[in-house]
Design a protein around this motif. Structure first.
Motif, PDB file in Angstrom:
ATOM      1  N   GLY A  55       1.977  -3.808   4.294  1.00 47.24           N
ATOM      2  CA  GLY A  55       1.532  -2.484   4.756  1.00 47.24           C
ATOM      3  C   GLY A  55       0.031  -2.337   4.885  1.00 47.24           C
ATOM      4  O   GLY A  55      -0.465  -1.242   5.129  1.00 47.24           O
ATOM      5  N   THR A  89       0.838  -1.207   0.000  1.00 42.89           N
ATOM      6  CA  THR A  89       0.000   0.000   0.000  1.00 42.89           C
ATOM      7  C   THR A  89       0.873   1.256   0.000  1.00 42.89           C
ATOM      8  O   THR A  89       0.496   2.268  -0.576  1.00 42.89           O
ATOM      9  N   GLU A 114       2.030  10.200   9.296  1.00 51.82           N
ATOM     10  CA  GLU A 114       0.690   9.807   9.758  1.00 51.82           C
ATOM     11  C   GLU A 114       0.124   8.755   8.825  1.00 51.82           C
ATOM     12  O   GLU A 114       0.560   8.637   7.674  1.00 51.82           O
ATOM     13  N   ARG A 170       6.713   7.509  13.014  1.00 53.87           N
ATOM     14  CA  ARG A 170       6.066   6.367  12.351  1.00 53.87           C
ATOM     15  C   ARG A 170       6.117   5.125  13.248  1.00 53.87           C
ATOM     16  O   ARG A 170       5.179   4.331  13.280  1.00 53.87           O
ATOM     17  N   GLN A 229      -9.144  -1.292   9.487  1.00 53.18           N
ATOM     18  CA  GLN A 229      -8.767  -1.861   8.182  1.00 53.18           C
ATOM     19  C   GLN A 229      -8.825  -3.395   8.238  1.00 53.18           C
ATOM     20  O   GLN A 229      -9.267  -4.040   7.288  1.00 53.18           O
TER      21      GLN A 229
HETATM   22  P1  AMP Z   1       5.095   2.088   3.912  1.00 52.88           P
HETATM   23  O1  AMP Z   1       5.829   2.161   2.624  1.00 52.88           O
HETATM   24  O2  AMP Z   1       4.273   0.828   4.046  1.00 52.88           O
HETATM   25  O3  AMP Z   1       5.961   2.313   5.108  1.00 52.88           O
HETATM   26  O4  AMP Z   1       4.013   3.267   3.894  1.00 52.88           O
HETATM   27  C1  AMP Z   1       4.397   4.619   3.750  1.00 52.88           C
HETATM   28  C2  AMP Z   1       3.268   5.532   4.231  1.00 52.88           C
HETATM   29  O5  AMP Z   1       2.084   5.298   3.440  1.00 52.88           O
HETATM   30  C3  AMP Z   1       2.818   5.313   5.669  1.00 52.88           C
HETATM   31  O6  AMP Z   1       3.633   5.984   6.604  1.00 52.88           O
HETATM   32  C4  AMP Z   1       1.405   5.859   5.616  1.00 52.88           C
HETATM   33  O7  AMP Z   1       1.416   7.273   5.605  1.00 52.88           O
HETATM   34  C5  AMP Z   1       0.929   5.397   4.250  1.00 52.88           C
HETATM   35  N1  AMP Z   1       0.292   4.058   4.311  1.00 52.88           N
HETATM   36  C6  AMP Z   1       0.736   2.901   3.740  1.00 52.88           C
HETATM   37  N2  AMP Z   1      -0.098   1.887   3.992  1.00 52.88           N
HETATM   38  C7  AMP Z   1      -1.105   2.400   4.735  1.00 52.88           C
HETATM   39  C8  AMP Z   1      -2.278   1.850   5.332  1.00 52.88           C
HETATM   40  N3  AMP Z   1      -2.590   0.549   5.218  1.00 52.88           N
HETATM   41  N4  AMP Z   1      -3.077   2.696   6.038  1.00 52.88           N
HETATM   42  C9  AMP Z   1      -2.797   3.999   6.167  1.00 52.88           C
HETATM   43  N5  AMP Z   1      -1.709   4.580   5.654  1.00 52.88           N
HETATM   44  C10 AMP Z   1      -0.868   3.799   4.936  1.00 52.88           C
END
Ligand code: AMP
Length: 192
Positions: free
Chosen positions: A86, A32, A58, A145, A93
């Motif tokens: 993710g 995601t 966030e 984070r 969710q």
């Molecule tokens: P990641 O690459 O998975 O660390 O995601 C990077 C950023 O994308 C996170 O810090 C969130 O801001 C957003 N994000 C990714 N997946 C989600 C999710 N399932 N729900 C909410 N925000 C997400």
């Protein structure tokens, strides 16, 4: 076909291991974070709504993320096997994913958690931020984070543990070592 997801703190190796696992099982790898970064780069309405939240560490609101994921999982047809990275990241969710699964008659085989101590995660991200250029990789944002993960995502471990599908894997050591532990944990379960 494997239907699994990774549940671990930022920097724990979900992406690296997720790509490898999906390849090995011949299933789709869905991150995601990658999907959202792509929306940001293309300046879509979702990307514009998400950019600020992502840059400050966030979470993007549940309804937006759930819609994006379920759309990808079902169009043009139901994705039969996948490794999710993710998602889900909040109880809301996870519940939405569960209800969706019931509706389409599918379940996760395994939720793989990667345990890595906080100091090690910070050490890794300092290295990663040198070459990734990711806006959310500054140490301050990264620590935020991690706090968001502890507060909103970590409770999902219990959610999946109580459903009997949590595989807890030690995420320290080399990529190959962690990969071997994941393979060993998956070898213990039935993948239909
Ligand atoms: P990641 O690459 O998975 O660390 O995601 C990077 C950023 O994308 C996170 O810090 C969130 O801001 C957003 N994000 C990714 N997946 C989600 C999710 N399932 N729900 C909410 N925000 C997400």
């Amino acid at each position: 076909m494997l239907r699994a997801l990774f549940l671990a703190a930022p920097g724990a190796g979900k992406g690296t291991q997720g790509v490898r696992l999906a390849e090995k099982h011949g299933v789709v790898y869905l991150s995601t974070g990658d999907m959202l970064r792509d929306h940001v780069a293309r300046e879509t309405p979702l990307g514009k709504a998400a950019a600020g939240m992502m840059a400050s560490g966030e979470l993007v609101p549940d309804d937006l993320v759930v819609e994006m994921v379920l759309e990808r999982m079902t169009k043009p047809s139901l994705v039969p096997g996948y490794v999710l990275d993710g998602f889900p990241r909040t109880i809301q969710q996870a519940e939405a994913a569960y209800l969706w699964g019931r509706e389409v008659g599918t379940t996760f085989h395994a939720v793989i958690s990667l345990a890595v101590p906080r100091e090690e995660l910070i050490r890794r991200v300092v290295e990663r931020s040198r070459d990734s250029g990711r806006a959310d990789d500054s140490v301050e944002t990264f620590e935020h984070r991690l706090d968001v993960y502890d507060e909103l995502t970590e409770p999902l471990l219990d959610f999946y543990r109580s459903r009997g599908i949590l595989l807890e894997v030690d995420g320290t050591g080399s990529i190959a070592e962690v990969e071997a532990r994941i393979d060993a944990a998956l070898a213990e379960i039935t993948i239909d």
